[in-house]
Design an enzyme around this catalytic site. Structure first.
Site, PDB file in Angstrom:
ATOM      1  N   GLY A  46       0.846  -1.182   0.000  1.00 47.89           N
ATOM      2  CA  GLY A  46       0.000   0.000   0.000  1.00 47.89           C
ATOM      3  C   GLY A  46       0.880   1.230   0.000  1.00 47.89           C
ATOM      4  CD  GLN A  51       3.386   5.920   2.513  1.00 42.11           C
ATOM      5  OE1 GLN A  51       2.399   5.368   2.054  1.00 42.11           O
ATOM      6  NE2 GLN A  51       4.341   5.252   3.137  1.00 42.11           N
ATOM      7  CB  CYS A  94       5.030   2.601   7.607  1.00 45.62           C
ATOM      8  SG  CYS A  94       4.639   4.117   6.716  1.00 45.62           S
ATOM      9  CG  LEU A  95       6.450   1.072   1.597  1.00 46.03           C
ATOM     10  CD1 LEU A  95       5.987   1.302   0.163  1.00 46.03           C
ATOM     11  CD2 LEU A  95       7.490  -0.035   1.655  1.00 46.03           C
ATOM     12  CG  HIS A 136      -0.805   1.776   7.198  1.00 44.32           C
ATOM     13  ND1 HIS A 136       0.128   1.146   8.003  1.00 44.32           N
ATOM     14  CD2 HIS A 136      -0.097   2.649   6.438  1.00 44.32           C
ATOM     15  CE1 HIS A 136       1.328   1.642   7.738  1.00 44.32           C
ATOM     16  NE2 HIS A 136       1.214   2.542   6.782  1.00 44.32           N
ATOM     17  CD  GLU A 137      -1.207   2.747   2.661  1.00 48.65           C
ATOM     18  OE1 GLU A 137      -0.711   3.881   2.586  1.00 48.65           O
ATOM     19  OE2 GLU A 137      -0.534   1.741   2.951  1.00 48.65           O
ATOM     20  CG  HIS A 140       0.339   7.223   5.230  1.00 56.59           C
ATOM     21  ND1 HIS A 140       1.465   7.747   5.830  1.00 56.59           N
ATOM     22  CD2 HIS A 140       0.568   5.895   5.104  1.00 56.59           C
ATOM     23  CE1 HIS A 140       2.333   6.758   6.070  1.00 56.59           C
ATOM     24  NE2 HIS A 140       1.806   5.630   5.641  1.00 56.59           N
TER      25      HIS A 140
HETATM   26 ZN    ZN Z   1       2.595   3.780   5.843  1.00 61.70          ZN
END
Ligand code: ZN
Length: 151
Positions: A46, A51, A94-95, A136-137, A140
Site C-alpha cells: 500500500g 509518501q 510502513c514504507l 493505514h493508508e 496517511h
Molecule cells: Zn505507511
C-alpha cells in the site's frame, strides 16, 4: 511511469492533512501509475500520495501480489463510512518508516467509499489485511502514522 522517491519519517510532509482531489483533476493517471511503480519497487502492499510528497487524498493498494497475480487498486478521495465493533491486532510496517514494525489494533472490517481512476464512485466492505491496509493508508491522508498507534 516512474519510481518516485519515498518521503521518510520525520519529514513534515507526512504530518499534513491531504486535500481532496477535485473532480476531473488532470495528471491523476501519471500520479497513480508512478505510485504503483514506487510501491512495487519498494516491495510494499500500500502507498499513499503523501509518501511521494503529493498532498492529495489518493492511495494505492495491492494486498495479494506477493502471493499471486497483481491486483492493483487505486482509491481517490476514500472515506471510511462504517466500522465493525470487532477489532483485529496486526503487526504493521510502513514504507516511510524503514525497519520498524508497530502492533496496531483497528476495526476488523471497514466500509469505504471512493472514486476510481475512471471517475466511478464505489462502496465496499473490506476485512482482514485489506481492512488494516486501507485504514493505514487513510491515516496517511490525515497525517497519522503507525507510530501514533503504539502503546
Ligand atoms: Zn505507511
Amino acid at each position: 511511469m516512474a519510481v518516485r522517491p519515498l518521503v521518510l519519517h520525520p519529514d513534515a510532509r507526512l504530518r499534513q492533512v491531504a486535500a481532496p482531489v477535485p473532480q476531473g483533476a488532470v495528471g491523476m493517471d501519471a500520479l497513480i501509475g508512478d505510485m504503483f511503480d514506487t510501491m512495487y519497487a519498494a516491495y510494499g502492499r500500500g502507498l499513499a500520495a503523501p509518501q511521494v510528497g503529493v498532498g492529495q487524498r489518493v492511495f494505492v493498494m495491492d494486498a495479494g501480489w506477493k502471493a499471486g497475480p497483481k491486483t492493483p487498486c487505486a482509491f481517490i478521495n476514500p472515506v471510511i463510512v462504517a466500522r465493525s465493533g470487532a477489532t483485529e491486532t496486526l503487526t504493521e510496517a510502513c514504507l516511510s518508516i524503514p525497519e520498524q514494525e508497530v502492533t496496531v489494533t483497528r476495526p476488523a472490517q471497514v466500509q469505504v467509499t471512493w472514486t476510481t481512476l475512471g471517475g466511478q464512485d464505489h462502496s465496499a466492505w473490506f476485512s482482514g489485511f485489506e481492512a488494516a491496509c486501507i485504514q493505514h493508508e487513510i491515516d496517511h491522508l490525515d497525517g497519522v502514522l503507525i507510530l501514533d498507534h503504539g502503546s
